[in-house]
Design a protein around this motif. Structure first.
Motif, PDB file in Angstrom:
ATOM      1  N   ILE A  32       0.851  -1.184   0.000  1.00 30.94           N
ATOM      2  CA  ILE A  32       0.000   0.000   0.000  1.00 30.94           C
ATOM      3  C   ILE A  32       0.885   1.232   0.000  1.00 30.94           C
ATOM      4  N   ILE A  33       0.311   2.356  -0.360  1.00 34.73           N
ATOM      5  CA  ILE A  33       0.976   3.658  -0.260  1.00 34.73           C
ATOM      6  C   ILE A  33       0.273   4.433   0.841  1.00 34.73           C
ATOM      7  N   SER A  34       1.040   5.042   1.731  1.00 33.28           N
ATOM      8  CA  SER A  34       0.434   5.788   2.829  1.00 33.28           C
ATOM      9  C   SER A  34       1.152   7.110   3.053  1.00 33.28           C
ATOM     10  N   VAL A  35       0.377   8.142   3.310  1.00 38.10           N
ATOM     11  CA  VAL A  35       0.940   9.405   3.782  1.00 38.10           C
ATOM     12  C   VAL A  35       1.569   9.146   5.148  1.00 38.10           C
ATOM     13  N   SER A  36       2.732   9.710   5.405  1.00 33.41           N
ATOM     14  CA  SER A  36       3.478   9.391   6.626  1.00 33.41           C
ATOM     15  C   SER A  36       2.986  10.126   7.866  1.00 33.41           C
ATOM     16  N   SER A  37       2.225  11.192   7.694  1.00 29.02           N
ATOM     17  CA  SER A  37       1.731  11.956   8.837  1.00 29.02           C
ATOM     18  C   SER A  37       0.545  11.211   9.452  1.00 29.02           C
ATOM     19  N   LEU A  38       0.880  10.285  10.373  1.00 24.84           N
ATOM     20  CA  LEU A  38      -0.109   9.374  10.930  1.00 24.84           C
ATOM     21  C   LEU A  38      -0.005   9.294  12.442  1.00 24.84           C
ATOM     22  N   ASN A  82      -2.673  13.002  12.897  1.00 25.71           N
ATOM     23  CA  ASN A  82      -2.533  13.048  14.352  1.00 25.71           C
ATOM     24  C   ASN A  82      -1.132  12.621  14.755  1.00 25.71           C
ATOM     25  N   PRO A  83      -0.296  13.531  15.329  1.00 26.74           N
ATOM     26  CA  PRO A  83      -0.633  14.898  15.759  1.00 26.74           C
ATOM     27  C   PRO A  83      -0.067  15.993  14.858  1.00 26.74           C
ATOM     28  N   GLY A  84       0.452  15.621  13.679  1.00 28.32           N
ATOM     29  CA  GLY A  84       1.085  16.627  12.827  1.00 28.32           C
ATOM     30  C   GLY A  84       0.123  17.664  12.291  1.00 28.32           C
ATOM     31  N   LEU A  85      -1.187  17.324  12.259  1.00 28.82           N
ATOM     32  CA  LEU A  85      -2.257  18.209  11.810  1.00 28.82           C
ATOM     33  C   LEU A  85      -2.120  18.613  10.345  1.00 28.82           C
ATOM     34  N   ASP A  86      -1.433  17.770   9.553  1.00 28.71           N
ATOM     35  CA  ASP A  86      -1.445  17.962   8.106  1.00 28.71           C
ATOM     36  C   ASP A  86      -2.856  17.686   7.599  1.00 28.71           C
ATOM     37  N   ILE A  87      -3.319  18.488   6.654  1.00 29.69           N
ATOM     38  CA  ILE A  87      -4.627  18.261   6.049  1.00 29.69           C
ATOM     39  C   ILE A  87      -4.420  17.472   4.769  1.00 29.69           C
ATOM     40  N   LEU A  88      -5.107  16.357   4.663  1.00 28.58           N
ATOM     41  CA  LEU A  88      -4.937  15.471   3.526  1.00 28.58           C
ATOM     42  C   LEU A  88      -5.263  16.193   2.223  1.00 28.58           C
ATOM     43  N   CYS A 110       6.265  11.778  10.767  1.00 28.42           N
ATOM     44  CA  CYS A 110       4.896  11.842  11.299  1.00 28.42           C
ATOM     45  C   CYS A 110       4.523  13.250  11.772  1.00 28.42           C
ATOM     46  N   GLY A 111       5.475  14.178  11.705  1.00 23.92           N
ATOM     47  CA  GLY A 111       5.207  15.547  12.138  1.00 23.92           C
ATOM     48  C   GLY A 111       5.352  15.775  13.614  1.00 23.92           C
ATOM     49  N   VAL A 112       6.157  14.928  14.274  1.00 25.44           N
ATOM     50  CA  VAL A 112       6.335  15.026  15.725  1.00 25.44           C
ATOM     51  C   VAL A 112       7.726  15.546  16.055  1.00 25.44           C
ATOM     52  N   SER A 113       7.794  16.673  16.730  1.00 26.19           N
ATOM     53  CA  SER A 113       9.063  17.225  17.198  1.00 26.19           C
ATOM     54  C   SER A 113       9.199  16.970  18.696  1.00 26.19           C
ATOM     55  N   LEU A 114      10.417  17.055  19.200  1.00 30.46           N
ATOM     56  CA  LEU A 114      10.684  16.724  20.597  1.00 30.46           C
ATOM     57  C   LEU A 114       9.945  17.635  21.563  1.00 30.46           C
TER      58      LEU A 114
END
Length: 400
Positions: A79-85, A134-140, A370-374
């Motif tokens: 499958i192909i998936s957007v990484s912001s998950l 979640n939690p990067g809040l990218d809009i698909l 995934c859009g997660v920073s420290l």
């Protein structure tokens, strides 16, 4: 309110009718692992809200994601998936599915359409993303990904948990399968675990790529789901084979509770969105905050796209505190009204540090994907009085 039917089994008078139910020739409830009146009522409501032809409720949102993929994928597929998950989904795709022989090709929401399309091969079975990451809040990017799905002749699967059916209906933007963790906004009170898979009934499963649906199922009387059930082929197979065999069933008491929550979904989503926007603007102007991310902030570069797909920004925002992780922990410990909790999407405001919790199992590189920073703090904004929330945040920020 639909009644709670807690029974695991059901009485019949005609053995031929029972046989027909087992052969999928007649409607009925044979056993609550596969179907139940209370669960079915909940499934019908969510399917209606999302514009689908049918739905299957399961034990958790994570089960919904897994079954949605296993329903059409076998070893050797991808499958192909957007990484912001959500971190659990990323780990499921990156680690667990690979152990099943199913590969995931991760892409960025910003990747070029032609590049993503080049990843589609004869074994690619779906493209996947979250309406609001979640939690990067990218809009698909529904337009881009739905076009890729159509060109590749593969289904577009969307996790719509954070948006909820009230703020977004992915079927209107090209989705073929929709998923929810019903434990979140649909329940709304943090009392009922559950997930659901909705079949939009708008994909051609008889295109030669999905033998699990088009060929005879030896485990279910050699039924050819596409031939027998047409638009409902996907969701019928999921119930008749996967739910039957894997048993990740939703307990009847949970949809009974979630049905209560569903009655106020429209009211709660308005309040969640209103509170979150006010709190995001407050944080955006605070001297101790380095950045704020919320879908409905006009300062976002993709604000126009957000308005196209969402009727509100939902209740999740993230922000970073100047000074980093130690200051973030001090802030969290100083909150009084707001709780430190893993959950999101319920009526009480909570905060979380994703890097050390929901995404802790990921490498630093994968956290960034995934859009997660420290230093990130995720806030699930509830429906309390907004002045009380801001006061609590203000006192906690002064402790830094």
């Amino acid at each position: 309110m639909y009644p709670l039917v807690q029974s695991t089994t059901f009485k019949y008078e005609d053995p031929d009718l029972v046989a027909d139910i087992f052969d999928l020739k007649a409607d009925g409830h044979m056993y609550s692992r596969i179907s139940n009146p209370t669960v079915a009522n909940f499934e019908e409501k969510i399917a209606y809200l999302e514009g689908g032809v049918g739905a299957v409720a399961v034990s958790s949102g994570q089960s919904a994601v897994l079954l949605a993929i296993l329903n059409i994928c076998k070893s050797g597929d991808n499958i192909i998936s957007v990484s912001s998950l959500y971190g659990g989904t990323y780990n499921l795709f990156n680690i667990t599915l690979r152990s099943f022989g199913i590969e995931t090709k991760f892409v960025s929401n910003n990747d070029d359409k032609e590049y993503i399309l080049s990843l589609v091969d004869e074994n690619t079975k779906a493209i996947y993303g979250e309406t609001i990451g979640n939690p990067g809040l990218d809009i698909l990017d529904f337009k881009k990904l739905s076009e890729i799905a159509k060109k590749g002749d593969i289904p577009f699967i969307v996790d719509n948990t954070v948006a909820s059916p009230y703020l977004c209906n992915p079927i209107n933007f090209g989705a073929n399968i929709v998923i929810h963790s019903t434990s979140k906004y649909i329940d709304g009170h943090a009392v009922a675990l559950g997930g659901i898979v909705i079949d939009c009934g708008n994909f051609n499963w008889d295109n030669g790529k999905y033998p699990l649906l088009s060929d005879g199922d030896v485990s279910c009387h050699d039924i050819k789901y596409v031939e027998e059930f047409r638009k409902s082929a996907y969701i019928t197979k999921l119930r008749a084979s996967l739910l039957r065999d894997l048993g990740s069933t939703m307990s009847p008491f949970n949809p009974f509770l979630s049905n209560l929550g569903l009655e106020t979904l429209h009211l709660r989503m308005k309040k969640h969105s209103q509170n979150a926007l006010v709190l995001a603007k407050y944080l955006e102007n605070h001297e101790k905050v380095s950045w704020v991310n919320y879908p409905y902030l006009e300062s976002r570069e993709d604000y126009k796209k957000v308005k196209t797909y969402l009727k509100g920004g939902s209740g999740i925002l993230t922000f970073g505190i100047k000074g980093g992780i130690n200051e973030a922990k001090t802030f969290i410990k100083s909150l009084k009204l707001v709780d430190l909790a893993i959950h999101l999407g319920f009526n009480k405001t909570s905060v979380l540090h994703p890097a050390s919790t929901t995404h802790s199992q990921l490498s630093n590189e994968d956290k960034i994907k995934c859009g997660v920073s420290l230093e990130m703090i995720r806030v699930s904004v509830g429906i309390e009085n907004i002045d009380d929330l801001i006061n609590d945040f203000d006192i906690a920020l002064k402790e830094i």
